[in-house]
Structure formats: structure tokens, C-alpha cells
Design a protein around this motif. Sequence first.
Motif, mmCIF file in Angstrom:
data_model
loop_
_atom_site.group_PDB
_atom_site.id
_atom_site.type_symbol
_atom_site.label_atom_id
_atom_site.label_comp_id
_atom_site.label_asym_id
_atom_site.label_seq_id
_atom_site.Cartn_x
_atom_site.Cartn_y
_atom_site.Cartn_z
ATOM 1 N N ILE A 54 4.667 3.349 7.273
ATOM 2 C CA ILE A 54 4.086 2.196 6.579
ATOM 3 C C ILE A 54 5.110 1.677 5.582
ATOM 4 O O ILE A 54 5.579 2.424 4.719
ATOM 5 C CB ILE A 54 2.775 2.580 5.866
ATOM 6 C CG1 ILE A 54 1.736 3.028 6.907
ATOM 7 C CG2 ILE A 54 2.241 1.420 5.040
ATOM 8 C CD1 ILE A 54 0.446 3.544 6.304
ATOM 9 N N ALA A 55 5.456 0.408 5.686
ATOM 10 C CA ALA A 55 6.493 -0.168 4.838
ATOM 11 C C ALA A 55 5.940 -1.039 3.722
ATOM 12 O O ALA A 55 6.636 -1.327 2.757
ATOM 13 C CB ALA A 55 7.468 -0.994 5.681
ATOM 14 N N ALA A 56 4.685 -1.479 3.832
ATOM 15 C CA ALA A 56 4.110 -2.365 2.816
ATOM 16 C C ALA A 56 2.605 -2.163 2.763
ATOM 17 O O ALA A 56 1.982 -1.683 3.720
ATOM 18 C CB ALA A 56 4.450 -3.824 3.119
ATOM 19 N N ALA A 57 2.028 -2.505 1.621
ATOM 20 C CA ALA A 57 0.586 -2.400 1.439
ATOM 21 C C ALA A 57 -0.080 -3.724 1.791
ATOM 22 O O ALA A 57 0.561 -4.777 1.806
ATOM 23 C CB ALA A 57 0.274 -2.011 -0.004
ATOM 24 N N GLY A 58 -1.390 -3.675 2.067
ATOM 25 C CA GLY A 58 -2.125 -4.896 2.384
ATOM 26 C C GLY A 58 -3.518 -4.580 2.856
ATOM 27 O O GLY A 58 -3.813 -3.435 3.252
#
Length: 400
Positions: free
Chosen positions: A172-176
Motif C-alpha cells: 500500500i503506497a497511499a491512504a484513501g
Amino acid sequence: MSTPLSPARLRLRDVLRVGSAGLRTRPLRVFMSALGIAIGISAMIAVVGVSSSSRADLDRQLAALGTNMLTVAPGNTMTGGDAKLPAESVAMISRIGPVERVAATGKVSSAKVYRNDRIPSAKSGGIAVLAAGLELPGTVGATTAHGTWFNEATEKYPGVVLGSSAAKGLGIAAAGTDVQVYLGGKWFTVIGILDPVPLAPELDGSVLVGWSAARTYLGFDAHPTTVYTRTKDSSVEAVRSVLAGTANPQAPSEVKVSRPSDALAAREATDQALTGLLLGLGGVALLVGGVGVANTMVITVLERRAEIGLRRSLGATRGQIRLQFLAESLLLSALGGIGGVVVGIGITTAYAAAQDYAAVVPPWASAGGVGSTLLIGAMAGLYPAVHASRLSPTEALSTG
């Protein structure tokens, strides 16, 4: 009555001129001899510079994060089992006067985290699941690389914040709002990803859940497994002495109190020991360079016996001959020393730039490098200089 003649005194400029004459006439030999010393000095300067730059960056981190953080964790019971901190330990520690911040995490052993619900249960990746309090980032100096930390609303709902290593492990490279992980048989939304936390590296490989959400959705028992405290700098040791009894008044011997910055200090001590070893190796290289200078000077004296004899015949004293060859040895060593310092500083600067450090080369290292080369040069050139001065003019001219 005639006045006895006295030999002319050599001024410093004259000494440098006659001393450099031999260097100018044999440039390749001079280069090779100076190279040996330059290698030793550059190695020593680079080791000191890289080590100093690394320690300066570590000190900068500690200054930014602070060294006033103490960690409380459960130890072992009298029977050798695992102890527990009381659920009220965080509130009790916060009542200590000099304590400025308190935050806790609690391990949720029953829950495992997966990227999705199709992964076999045995392949959890060993990522820890921790319940976390709202004050955790401010207490341990954590910052978010993506997304945000929990607030009073989101900590009650199924959301997670990933440690830096855990995020990489889960891919996972980014939150959202559209990014989720499968945790404890339920879907949790990834609301944030942390940067690495130097003073609490255990958070890097963990998935953090709000304290209330962990109790609601994962059956967390509310017993903290790690309590982080920030105290006034002047009261660190005083607070440290009472933390165990405050966290668990009934069994203070079952509480462990540590200072995370001590681990960084231990790492720095290890770096210093390694630096000492590498400096020793640089010293050996410098010694080898000194032997090369001595060998060069001995050969120079043998090759220039005719020159020595001629100078003696023209009135040069033994002291002036000694001074000439000693100056030549010192100049040769100084060339190597200065070159080594320049190369060593260049290596340090390149390394620091690659690591995003500020390059630090202590002035004593540069001065010591040049000074040690002059000492080596004096020692290496002393015997050849004395030997040259002892040659009689007739002997030197007849064998030249």
C-alpha cells in the motif's frame, strides 16, 4: 691577521628551494611516494569525516525528537509468566507532575491483518496489530507520510494507520477511502501511513487501530503493552525512578522502564568502535607510506652523492646537507598529506550528499592528518639526511 670564514646561513626560502630541487627532477618517483601517504591520510580523513557526519545527523535527529522520552512495558511475573500493565496505568502516569505527554499502544494478539480476504489465514506476514491512543504521534515524534492520524471521531470506527514497513509489506503506497485491509475478519479503511519513527521503531512494522475501535471490533482488553511518556528534560531521571511504581503500584517489579534514546546512543558507541578499527587500518596504510618515503630518500642520497660532494666542496656544512635532505623528505610527505586531506574531504562530501547529511570533517582531523605526515616525513628522512651529511667531499665525488 685574516678573519676566519664562517659558512653562510640558509634562510627558509633557500631551504625550501634546495629541498624542492630533488622533487622537481624526479616527478614520477615523487608522485608514487606521495601517493602512499595520500592513501593512508585520505582513508583516515574519510573514516573520521563519514563517522562525524553520521553522528552529527544522529545528534540532529535526537535534538529534534528529544531525549526525554521514557517507555514503560510489562515485564515478567514472579513465576516467569508475562505480566500485564493495569488498564489505568496511562491515567496514573499522567498524574506525575513533570510528565508532559503520555500515550499508549496495546497489542491485539487475536487479530491478524491481510491485504484482502482471499489470502490464506496462515500467511499473515507477521505484521503486529496495535491499539493506539490519540496522543501517540505527538509523544513519540511520529509524522504521517500520507493521509492523517486518528481524531476523536475516526478512532471509534474501523480505520487503520499503517507503519512505514507494514505499508510496504501490504503493498500500500497511499491512504484513501477506497484503500482497505482485512483485519480480524472485518474490512478497515487505511486513513494514514506513517513515516519511519526512530524512537519507536516497533511502530514501523505495525498496523495501528484506534483505541475505542480495537475494543469494539477486535475484542481488545484495554491493557496497554507499551506506554510512552515525555517529561521535562530536567526531570527525566526522577520520573524514571517512579514510573514502575506508578504504572503498577501492586507489582512494580513486573514493570520495565527504558529510554529509547539509549539504544541510539549504544548504536553511536558501536559506530565509534568501528571508527577506531578503521582508523587503525588507515594508520597502517600511513606507516606503509612512511616506509616508501624512507626508501625514496635512501635511494635519493645514493644517487646524488656527487651533488653532495660538490656542495661540500663549495662550503656547505654537514648541518646544511642534513637540512636539505630533511626538508626534501618533509616536502614530499606534505604533498602526500595535503593531497590525502583533499581526497578524504571529497569522499566525505560525496558520501554525505548521497545520504542527505551535512558533511562534517573536524578541523583536528585535517590538521592531525597533515601533522602526522610531517612527523612521518621527519622520521623517514632523518637517517638518509644524517647519512648524507656524513659523506666527506672526496669520498662523495669519487663514488658519484
